[in-house]
Design an enzyme around this catalytic site. Structure first.
Site, mmCIF file in Angstrom:
data_model
loop_
_atom_site.group_PDB
_atom_site.id
_atom_site.type_symbol
_atom_site.label_atom_id
_atom_site.label_comp_id
_atom_site.label_asym_id
_atom_site.label_seq_id
_atom_site.Cartn_x
_atom_site.Cartn_y
_atom_site.Cartn_z
ATOM 1 N N GLU A 49 1.648 6.780 -13.320
ATOM 2 C CA GLU A 49 2.553 6.187 -12.336
ATOM 3 C C GLU A 49 1.690 5.462 -11.308
ATOM 4 O O GLU A 49 0.871 6.094 -10.630
ATOM 5 C CB GLU A 49 3.373 7.297 -11.686
ATOM 6 C CG GLU A 49 4.346 6.879 -10.629
ATOM 7 C CD GLU A 49 5.015 8.086 -9.980
ATOM 8 O OE1 GLU A 49 5.276 8.000 -8.774
ATOM 9 O OE2 GLU A 49 5.256 9.092 -10.676
ATOM 10 N N ASP A 60 6.015 7.718 1.713
ATOM 11 C CA ASP A 60 4.688 8.236 1.436
ATOM 12 C C ASP A 60 4.135 9.064 2.583
ATOM 13 O O ASP A 60 4.332 8.746 3.758
ATOM 14 C CB ASP A 60 3.720 7.079 1.144
ATOM 15 C CG ASP A 60 4.108 6.301 -0.101
ATOM 16 O OD1 ASP A 60 4.646 6.947 -1.024
ATOM 17 O OD2 ASP A 60 3.894 5.081 -0.148
#
Length: 261
Positions: A49, A60
């Site tokens: 990924e 994030d």
């Protein structure tokens, strides 16, 4: 069947769950990030990924944000994605998914993005900030090109939303282990187990759990009920602190947790 689904099923045939490893593209530089992706594949990852750096990475955690900001400062551009993936897929057989915020895809052109990703040998997209009902253009492009589309399911998702995600996703459903941003956590939220069970009720065959998984024991625990474990922050930390050798060792240690009794 999609290449991603086939990779997950191949892991199951070997008596283990799938290991999906995330790394940001362009970190610490473009060349090293390509080698890092190959390193994941060579040390046990079933699916890779890759996250193109983005200026507003709302999902994030600190370590991944630090890496993506460094990649942007180092000159990474959207156009770098496709040659990088083409090199990676020419060297390994592991399917490569791109985990991307939607705005870069939209700005690039959905069909153009899909065509170039397919030509580079990419397997599809994980789209954390777009829901199926808003993704008609992407769904059409993915069906045309044969790319996988991986949507997210969260513990707070309604049954109606889970049904839509189940019907719209291919490859697997990205099952968010806990509410919040990515990062390492000492204990995983038990809500992930419940969420996977709910997804099964909606017909999901492959549910992979991500966010917060950072040890082999946590990988093993997740794979008691899920089809795959997704790890990012622990891998980025290893690459940051010890380069490719540390990344290889960490990947091997984590994939040791995928074997089922």
């Amino acid at each position: 069947m999609s290449r991603v689904a086939a990779a997950i099923d191949a892991a199951h045939a070997e008596g283990r769950g799938a290991f999906i490893g995330y790394l940001p593209m362009g970190y610490p530089d473009l060349r090293t990030s390509i080698e890092a992706a190959v390193t994941l594949a060579e040390n046990g990852a079933d699916v890779i990924e890759l996250g193109p750096p983005y200026s507003d990475p709302v999902m994030d955690g600190a370590i991944i944000q630090e890496a993506t900001q460094a990649a942007l400062a180092g000159g990474f551009r959207l156009r770098d994605i496709f040659p990088a993936i083409a090199e990676i897929t020419s060297r390994v057989d592991v399917p490569v998914l791109v985990m991307t915020y939607w705005n870069p895809v939209y700005q690039y052109g959905v069909d153009r993005y899909a065509d170039e990703l397919s030509a580079a040998g990419g397997a599809g997209l994980i789209t954390p900030d777009i829901t199926p009902e808003a993704a008609a253009d992407w769904i059409a492009a993915s069906e045309r090109t044969g790319l996988d589309r991986v949507f997210l399911a969260a513990p707070t998702s309604s049954d109606e939303r889970l049904d839509l995600v189940a019907r719209s996703s291919t490859g697997f459903v990205y099952t968010v282990s806990t509410m919040g941003i990515t990062g390492e956590r000492a204990q995983l939220d038990a809500a992930a187990r419940t969420l996977v069970s709910r997804l099964r009720e909606h017909g999901v065959e492959r549910a992979c759990v991500g966010i917060g998984i950072s040890t082999a024991d946590q990988v093993t625990g997740v794979l008691e009920y899920a089809d795959g474990a997704i790890v990012g922050t622990a891998l980025v930390r290893a690459l940051r602190d010890g380069g490719l050798d540390a990344l290889a060792a960490t990947t091997r240690a984590l994939t040791a947790g995928t074997h089922r009794a």
